[in-house]
Design an enzyme around this catalytic site. Structure first.
Site, PDB file in Angstrom:
ATOM      1  CG  HIS B  52       4.740 -16.875  31.494  1.00 47.84           C
ATOM      2  ND1 HIS B  52       5.916 -17.500  31.808  1.00 47.84           N
ATOM      3  CD2 HIS B  52       3.756 -17.594  32.083  1.00 47.84           C
ATOM      4  CE1 HIS B  52       5.644 -18.562  32.558  1.00 47.84           C
ATOM      5  NE2 HIS B  52       4.344 -18.643  32.745  1.00 47.84           N
ATOM      6  CD  GLU B  74       8.885 -16.507  30.492  1.00 47.88           C
ATOM      7  OE1 GLU B  74       8.101 -17.079  29.735  1.00 47.88           O
ATOM      8  OE2 GLU B  74       9.341 -17.024  31.527  1.00 47.88           O
ATOM      9  CG  ASN B 441       1.888  12.779   3.118  1.00 46.42           C
ATOM     10  OD1 ASN B 441       3.033  12.486   2.778  1.00 46.42           O
ATOM     11  ND2 ASN B 441       0.881  12.843   2.277  1.00 46.42           N
TER      12      ASN B 441
END
Lengths: 118, 709
Positions: B52, B74, B441
């Protein structure tokens, strides 16, 4: 010099707004949430409060009610984004005098403030 | 093309700082939100607030695309907040995609240039998620309703139906000295938040007298049943001039009419003000005014000083922004001072030894001590100035691990500690890629799929830990997983198959040595090449990158228990502690970070394995490298009976360097050899010693590799 208390959690918005207001002859204090605003209101006794709605710790709506408890004559203008119609309405009912919509247009802020504090 | 944002460089700086904080909040909280089983309302609020605030701020600076995207976010977050949508990983994916887009949009500000990012796709996704939720025609829709109805409404009759009670009040009004007035207001067209505006107007006029009736009523206004007209019946002491005065201060009122209330109206109908033909005109005017304004703004922007184009000024930072180059050159200068400090002490020593100290030389001594102290402090401070918390680097990992594990179908609990640990910024830049590789990995090969884990009797969710900590003069970063571990036998087989070692060699390797084979170029034990790792490029690059900055890697792994990588890093790149040794009267520096111990031994303790000189230290065979042979190319190994061995260790491999004598331990400033000399085998750089002589810095990793081959 009329005193305005600027309440917003976004430092950017405060910075921008404070600049506009000081340039136009207002003395500006800042608070970064509702709680902070209530405390500063008692200390500073501003002529007008510009109050954001969505804030951490204490939101704008609660802060309006709290400030009105301290000072029923408090002049509070809500700063709202589109889509917060219901909240703004509640704030007006709780005693806020008016509202402005973000993004702010400088003339609108100034004319609104002028209406209340001259 | 520039963005033409409406903000000063200082404002943008604050904007960018805050934006970064909000991005971080979004990133962390979204991961938490997805992980937590129960709906966490506070967390949700925090996420909503971040998006917001971003929306408000970006709209204010005129970054329309960012405002557009955050508005879409929003809307969806609002649905989540109201529990009209539930948190799914698909939805979190979409939110992360938004976040990625937001970062691109932020970079637009940094570069002052619009990127080629298309928002259509992501906005579409947000839209369809939002629309799928119940109650989707909420007030979040941007278009105000009145423009559709205004035409009709102006023709409709506005009635003021009074109840008997109200008529009573009205009849008694004149006795109380109050005059009734009908006020009709027409609001501006296409007004945003019309209902609230109507309500505020009603409240303001209410203060001028006694509001008997309004249409729409206060209740209707609250329910948003509004048009662009407001009719009120007010009883008041003053005359209509007072009302005009109040109305003139109110915003957004296009037209109004005030009439004393009369019988005609009592019948229940008020004359309606028409939105005069001017409607069209007014709109046109309005448009014109607006576009006029815009032109003005654009003009003003074009006139704005070109300084705004200076990207550097705009980039975000918490404090003062200093160019890295400046820091580098400061570090260099301090390096020179450090050399002179050492030199000064040496000169002072000579002075004391050879001359009688008088007042003047004692003064010089004291001053030298002071300069030395200040230099040390300066060195520490500048090093500190170059330090950044590893947090800056670590921050992006949780998201990365989440995405990777999702792609690989793994369940991973990723924990980071020690983010506040500080490292030289150039080191942080260098270790980013190696760390990403190791984490990949771990997720891809280390941690098993959930079902396999359960079958092995392990918890379903794999643990992956990334830890940074301080250890003496080093920073240690460890990456630890509780996955399948590295099987030395598999590594050996792969190494033999790829022709990197012979079968004979493979048999002789200890487990630890075998595991270390993964650092050799071209070795990958994974059967299948995945999207992200297992291509056989990588581990050697990881090690090389780390060694390049004087760091070292160590692996500890056990089958089915997991793997731990330990990366040891110096605090800084420019100044290191070194062991000075002499060979043929020349001094060489060996980085202390790789020195394990120094041994003094007899020539006859040397043994031979395959013609290779070795010594046995505490039962362990240690290959010897004679630096004299390497650097001086001199083969005459004089038998002096005694010899000094410096044991160096890199990534678990140990070698003994034979030197003539040990000189001492000292802080040295690393200088490159310069382009005209180029790469020299076994030498990584040079430094200047206290006596002004140059010492070469021994490249330990190179020597160990040589000894191994």
């Amino acid at each position: 010099m009329p005193k305005v208390l600027l309440v917003d959690d976004a430092a950017f918005m405060r910075m921008r707004c404070a600049k506009l207001l000081t340039e136009n002859g207002y003395s500006v204090d800042e608070a970064e949430n509702g709680q902070d605003a209530v405390e500063k209101y008692q200390k500073i006794k501003p002529d007008l409060v510009l109050m954001d709605i969505t804030m951490p710790v204490m939101d704008g709506l609660t802060a309006v009610a709290e400030i009105k408890k301290i000072d029923p004559e408090a002049k509070i203008v809500m700063c709202s984004a589109l889509g917060q119609q219901n909240t703004v309405m509640s704030a007006i009912k709780a005693g806020a005098k008016d509202f402005i919509i973000k993004p702010y247009q400088p003339e609108k802020i100034l004319s609104t403030i002028k209406r209340f504090v001259g | 093309m520039g963005l033409n944002l409406d903000a000063s460089p200082e404002e943008l700086k604050v904007f960018l700082e805050e934006a970064d904080e909000h991005f971080q909040t979004l990133e962390e909280d979204l991961i938490r939100l997805e992980k937590e089983e129960e709906f966490n309302e506070d967390l949700m609020q925090e996420i909503f607030r971040a998006s917001h605030t971003l929306k408000g701020s970006s709209a204010t600076i005129g970054h329309n695309r960012m405002a557009q995207l955050t508005h879409g976010m929003e809307n969806v977050l609002d649905k989540l907040r109201k529990k009209q949508l539930t948190v799914t990983s698909d939805l979190v994916d979409i939110m992360f995609e938004c976040l990625d887009c937001l970062k691109v949009l932020r970079d637009e500000i940094l570069n002052d240039e619009e990127s080629d990012l298309e928002l259509g796709d992501i906005l579409g996704k947000l839209g369809s998620v939002h629309d799928a939720a119940p109650g989707s025609d909420s007030p979040t829709t941007t278009q105000p309703a009145p423009d559709k109805t205004s035409g009709k409404q102006t023709e409709a009759k506005i009635s003021i139906d009074l109840s008997w009670e109200e008529r009573d009040t009205l009849a008694n009004a004149s006795e109380r000295g109050l005059k009734p007035y009908v006020i009709q207001l027409l609001f501006d067209v296409e007004l945003e938040m019309l209902a609230v505006r109507t309500f505020v107007t009603l409240m303001a006029l209410n203060e001028t007298g006694e509001m008997l009736k309004s249409n729409p009523s206060a209740d209707e206004i609250e329910r948003e049943q509004v048009t662009d007209t407001l009719v009120m019946l007010i009883l008041m002491k003053d005359d209509e001039a007072k009302i005009r005065e109040v109305i003139s201060t109110l915003p957004n009122i296009a037209q109004y009419e005030i009439q004393p209330f009369n019988d005609n109206v009592t019948q229940g109908e008020a004359p309606v003000i028409q939105r005069v033909e001017k409607v069209g005109e007014a709109e046109a005017e309005c448009d014109e005014a607006e576009s006029g304004d815009r032109n003005k703004i654009n003009e003003a922007k074009n006139k704005a000083p070109t300084a705004a184009k200076n990207n550097n000024a705009k980039k975000a930072n918490r404090t003062v922004r200093v160019d890295v180059e400046l820091l580098d050159s400061l570090m260099n200068l301090v390096g020179e001072l450090v050399i002179d400090r050492t030199r000064l002490f040496q000169i002072l020593g000579n002075l004391e030894a050879n001359y009688e100290m008088d007042e003047v030389s004692q003064d010089l001594g004291r001053t030298s001590v002071h300069i030395a102290r200040v230099t040390t402090q300066l060195q520490e401070q500048i090093m500190k100035a170059r330090m950044l918390p590893v947090e800056n680097l670590f921050n992006k990992f949780p998201r990365m691990v989440r995405d990777l594990s999702q792609k690989a179908g793994k369940e991973v609990d990723f924990v980071m500690t020690g983010q506040e640990t500080e490292l030289d910024r150039s080191i942080i830049e260098e270790i980013g890629d190696p760390l990403i590789h190791l984490l990949r990995n771990a997720v891809d090969h280390g941690i098993e799929p959930p079902d396999q884990r359960v079958a092995k009797g392990k918890p379903r969710i794999g643990q992956l830990k990334l830890q940074a900590s301080h250890e003496e003069n080093h920073i240690i970063i460890t990456i630890k997983d509780d996955g399948r571990g590295i099987d030395p036998e598999v590594v050996k087989k792969s190494g033999v198959k790829k022709g990197m070692i012979t079968e004979e060699q493979a048999k002789r390797l200890t487990d630890k040595e075998a595991i270390n084979l993964i650092f050799m170029s071209g070795l990958s034990t994974v059967a299948k090449v995945s999207d992200v790792s297992g291509r056989g490029v990588g581990m050697d690059v990881v090690r090389n990158n780390i060694e390049k900055i004087n760091g070292a890697t160590e692996i500890d792994s056990a089958v089915d228990k997991g793997t731990e990588f330990k990366i040891k890093l110096p605090l800084t790149l420019a100044i290191i502690r070194a062991l000075l040794v002499s060979i043929d009267k020349s001094v060489y520096a060996i980085p202390l970070s790789s020195v394990t111990e120094t041994i003094r031994m007899q020539q006859d303790q040397i043994e031979y394995v395959n013609n290779q000189e070795v010594i046995v230290v505490r039962g362990k065979v240690l290959p010897l490298v004679r630096l004299k042979k390497v650097f001086r190319n001199s083969y005459d190994i004089e038998d002096r009976g005694k010899l000094f061995v410096v044991v160096v260790n890199l990534a678990g491999q140990q070698v003994g360097l034979v030197v003539d004598s040990l000189v001492g331990e000292q802080e040295i400033v690393i200088k490159t050899l310069g382009k005209y000399i180029g790469d020299v085998q076994g030498i990584s750089g040079a430094t200047i010693l206290g006596d002004g002589n140059v010492a070469l810095i021994v490249d330990v990793s190179n020597l160990i590799k040589k000894a191994a081959s």
